[in-house]
Design a protein around this motif. Structure first.
Motif, PDB file in Angstrom:
ATOM      1  N   LEU A   1      13.276  40.333  43.888  1.00 38.55           N
ATOM      2  CA  LEU A   1      12.733  38.982  43.910  1.00 38.55           C
ATOM      3  C   LEU A   1      11.557  38.885  42.944  1.00 38.55           C
ATOM      4  N   ASN A   2      11.660  37.959  42.036  1.00 32.67           N
ATOM      5  CA  ASN A   2      10.562  37.694  41.097  1.00 32.67           C
ATOM      6  C   ASN A   2      10.093  36.269  41.337  1.00 32.67           C
ATOM      7  N   LYS A   3       9.018  36.140  42.092  1.00 28.59           N
ATOM      8  CA  LYS A   3       8.542  34.807  42.470  1.00 28.59           C
ATOM      9  C   LYS A   3       7.911  34.072  41.297  1.00 28.59           C
ATOM     10  N   THR A   4       7.436  34.810  40.326  1.00 28.14           N
ATOM     11  CA  THR A   4       6.789  34.189  39.180  1.00 28.14           C
ATOM     12  C   THR A   4       7.761  33.300  38.417  1.00 28.14           C
ATOM     13  N   VAL A   5       8.978  33.805  38.257  1.00 33.21           N
ATOM     14  CA  VAL A   5       9.991  33.033  37.521  1.00 33.21           C
ATOM     15  C   VAL A   5      11.072  32.499  38.449  1.00 33.21           C
ATOM     16  N   LYS A   6      10.861  32.634  39.739  1.00 30.10           N
ATOM     17  CA  LYS A   6      11.808  32.126  40.744  1.00 30.10           C
ATOM     18  C   LYS A   6      13.209  32.676  40.482  1.00 30.10           C
ATOM     19  N   HIS A   7      13.297  33.979  40.478  1.00 33.23           N
ATOM     20  CA  HIS A   7      14.545  34.639  40.163  1.00 33.23           C
ATOM     21  C   HIS A   7      14.860  35.693  41.220  1.00 33.23           C
ATOM     22  N   LEU A   8      16.112  35.752  41.560  1.00 30.86           N
ATOM     23  CA  LEU A   8      16.610  36.691  42.583  1.00 30.86           C
ATOM     24  C   LEU A   8      17.815  37.413  41.999  1.00 30.86           C
ATOM     25  N   SER A   9      17.916  38.694  42.235  1.00 28.67           N
ATOM     26  CA  SER A   9      19.097  39.411  41.760  1.00 28.67           C
ATOM     27  C   SER A   9      19.624  40.356  42.834  1.00 28.67           C
ATOM     28  N   LEU A  10      20.904  40.601  42.724  1.00 25.86           N
ATOM     29  CA  LEU A  10      21.579  41.548  43.615  1.00 25.86           C
ATOM     30  C   LEU A  10      22.177  42.639  42.758  1.00 25.86           C
ATOM     31  N   GLN A  11      21.815  43.847  43.039  1.00 25.58           N
ATOM     32  CA  GLN A  11      22.360  44.984  42.309  1.00 25.58           C
ATOM     33  C   GLN A  11      23.277  45.759  43.241  1.00 25.58           C
ATOM     34  N   ILE A  12      24.479  46.016  42.764  1.00 24.47           N
ATOM     35  CA  ILE A  12      25.445  46.808  43.530  1.00 24.47           C
ATOM     36  C   ILE A  12      25.683  48.095  42.753  1.00 24.47           C
ATOM     37  N   ALA A  13      25.409  49.194  43.374  1.00 26.16           N
ATOM     38  CA  ALA A  13      25.593  50.491  42.725  1.00 26.16           C
ATOM     39  C   ALA A  13      27.028  50.979  42.923  1.00 26.16           C
ATOM     40  N   ALA A  14      27.539  51.630  41.891  1.00 30.72           N
ATOM     41  CA  ALA A  14      28.884  52.231  41.964  1.00 30.72           C
ATOM     42  C   ALA A  14      29.889  51.241  42.538  1.00 30.72           C
ATOM     43  N   THR A  15      30.052  50.139  41.841  1.00 31.81           N
ATOM     44  CA  THR A  15      30.900  49.045  42.323  1.00 31.81           C
ATOM     45  C   THR A  15      32.320  49.533  42.595  1.00 31.81           C
ATOM     46  N   GLN A  16      32.847  49.058  43.712  1.00 30.74           N
ATOM     47  CA  GLN A  16      34.183  49.449  44.148  1.00 30.74           C
ATOM     48  C   GLN A  16      35.109  48.240  44.193  1.00 30.74           C
ATOM     49  N   PRO A  17      36.410  48.457  44.161  1.00 33.07           N
ATOM     50  CA  PRO A  17      37.344  47.319  44.230  1.00 33.07           C
ATOM     51  C   PRO A  17      37.103  46.426  45.446  1.00 33.07           C
ATOM     52  N   GLY A  18      36.670  47.020  46.536  1.00 25.58           N
ATOM     53  CA  GLY A  18      36.381  46.238  47.738  1.00 25.58           C
ATOM     54  C   GLY A  18      35.177  45.329  47.604  1.00 25.58           C
ATOM     55  N   ASP A  19      34.430  45.484  46.530  1.00 25.80           N
ATOM     56  CA  ASP A  19      33.287  44.606  46.283  1.00 25.80           C
ATOM     57  C   ASP A  19      33.712  43.306  45.618  1.00 25.80           C
ATOM     58  N   SER A  20      34.954  43.229  45.187  1.00 26.83           N
ATOM     59  CA  SER A  20      35.436  42.004  44.548  1.00 26.83           C
ATOM     60  C   SER A  20      35.363  40.842  45.535  1.00 26.83           C
ATOM     61  N   ALA A  21      34.633  39.812  45.154  1.00 26.49           N
ATOM     62  CA  ALA A  21      34.412  38.663  46.036  1.00 26.49           C
ATOM     63  C   ALA A  21      33.546  37.660  45.276  1.00 26.49           C
ATOM     64  N   VAL A  22      33.250  36.559  45.926  1.00 33.01           N
ATOM     65  CA  VAL A  22      32.256  35.617  45.408  1.00 33.01           C
ATOM     66  C   VAL A  22      30.939  35.892  46.123  1.00 33.01           C
ATOM     67  N   TYR A  23      29.882  35.982  45.355  1.00 39.91           N
ATOM     68  CA  TYR A  23      28.560  36.286  45.896  1.00 39.91           C
ATOM     69  C   TYR A  23      27.677  35.054  45.770  1.00 39.91           C
ATOM     70  N   PHE A  24      27.067  34.682  46.887  1.00 35.29           N
ATOM     71  CA  PHE A  24      26.169  33.535  46.931  1.00 35.29           C
ATOM     72  C   PHE A  24      24.758  33.987  47.280  1.00 35.29           C
ATOM     73  N   CYS A  25      23.800  33.434  46.584  1.00 33.59           N
ATOM     74  CA  CYS A  25      22.438  33.549  47.077  1.00 33.59           C
ATOM     75  C   CYS A  25      22.121  32.296  47.890  1.00 33.59           C
ATOM     76  N   ALA A  26      21.230  32.429  48.815  1.00 31.12           N
ATOM     77  CA  ALA A  26      20.823  31.294  49.652  1.00 31.12           C
ATOM     78  C   ALA A  26      19.335  31.414  49.931  1.00 31.12           C
ATOM     79  N   GLU A  27      18.685  30.298  50.122  1.00 31.43           N
ATOM     80  CA  GLU A  27      17.247  30.290  50.385  1.00 31.43           C
ATOM     81  C   GLU A  27      16.931  29.451  51.607  1.00 31.43           C
ATOM     82  N   ASN A  28      15.806  29.769  52.185  1.00 30.95           N
ATOM     83  CA  ASN A  28      15.305  29.030  53.329  1.00 30.95           C
ATOM     84  C   ASN A  28      13.813  28.799  53.103  1.00 30.95           C
ATOM     85  N   ASP A  29      13.371  27.574  53.396  1.00 31.35           N
ATOM     86  CA  ASP A  29      11.976  27.231  53.127  1.00 31.35           C
ATOM     87  C   ASP A  29      11.098  27.301  54.362  1.00 31.35           C
TER      88      ASP A  29
END
Lengths: 115, 112
Positions: free
Chosen positions: B66-94
C-alpha cells in the motif's frame, strides 16, 4: 468451513415480475450485504443490513428493492418489478464485524436473467 | 468522486513467475483495502487485506503493498500457479460502514 449459501443459482424471470433471492449467511455473523455484478463489470454495493435494519444503501437500491431477514438464518433480496437492466449476478455477503476490521464472506451468487 | 480502478484489465504470466496486479484508488479517506479473487461462476474469495497504517502485509505466496502517497495498491503473487488464474479485484472501505467499493478487476491468466 462455514460458508454463505445462495438460492437459486440461476433465476429467469419476465420483466415486471417479482423475484426473491435467498441467502443463508454464516451463522454467527451479524452484518449482511447484497452486491451485484453485471456481466463483465465490477462488483457493486447494493445494501448493508445490521440489527434488522438497513445500515446503508446505494443509488441502485431504489424503491423496487427490499431486504428482509425473515428468520434467524435467511436473508432475502426482493426486486418488486424486475427490469431488463436488473439482469446480473447477485452476491450475498456476511461478516462477523464491520468491514474495516474483518473480511466479508461472499456467497456463490444468483444469476438473474430478466427477459 | 470515489473510485477504485485497475491499471490493466488482463495479465498473462508463465507458471512459476511472480505476478503483480495493480490498483489505484481515489478516496483518501479509505483506510481498509482488500484483494479478492473471483473464479468463473463463483463469488469473490478473500485473499488478503491491509489497513492504512501498514505499508505491506504478507500471506501465503501473496503480498499486498500500500502506497498512500500515490493512492496505489498492489498484489504480488509468488510462483504463480495455474490455479491462480482468475479475476482479481481490489476493494476499499472508508470506515463509514461496511460498504466495499470494488475496482474493475484484472484477469490473470497463467500459462503452463
Amino acid at each position: 468451513e462455514p460458508e454463505v449459501t445462495q438460492t437459486p443459482s440461476h433465476q429467469v424471470t419476465q420483466m415486471g415480475q417479482e423475484v426473491i433471492l435467498r441467502c443463508v449467511p454464516i451463522s454467527n455473523h451479524l452484518y449482511f450485504y447484497w452486491y451485484r455484478q453485471i456481466l463483465g463489470q465490477k462488483v457493486e454495493f447494493l445494501v448493508s443490513f445490521y440489527n434488522n435494519e438497513i445500515s446503508e444503501k446505494s443509488e441502485i437500491f431504489d424503491d423496487q428493492f427490499s431486504v428482509e431477514r425473515p428468520d434467524g438464518s435467511n436473508f432475502t433480496l426482493k426486486i418488486r418489478s424486475t427490469k431488463l437492466e436488473d439482469s446480473a449476478m447477485y452476491f450475498c455477503a456476511s461478516s462477523s464485524i464491520l468491514a474495516g476490521v474483518g473480511e466479508q464472506y461472499f456467497g456463490p451468487g444468483t444469476r438473474l436473467t430478466v427477459t | 468522486g470515489e473510485s477504485v480502478g485497475l491499471h490493466l484489465p488482463t495479465l498473462s504470466v508463465q507458471e512459476g513467475d511472480n505476478s503483480i496486479i495493480n490498483c489505484a484508488y481515489s478516496n483518501s479517506a479509505s483506510d481498509y483495502f482488500i484483494w479478492y479473487k473471483q473464479e468463473s461462476g463463483k463469488g469473490p474469495q478473500f485473499i488478503i487485506d491491509i489497513r492504512s497504517n501498514m505499508d505491506k502485509r504478507q500471506g501465503q505466496r501473496v503480498t499486498v503493498l500500500l502506497n498512500k502517497t500515490v493512492k496505489h495498491l498492489s498484489l504480488q503473487i509468488a510462483a504463480t500457479q495455474p490455479g491462480d488464474s482468475a479475476v482479481y479485484f481490489c476493494a476499499e472501505n472508508d470506515n463509514q460502514g461496511g460498504k466495499l467499493i470494488f475496482g474493475q478487476g484484472t484477469e490473470l491468466s497463467v500459462k503452463p
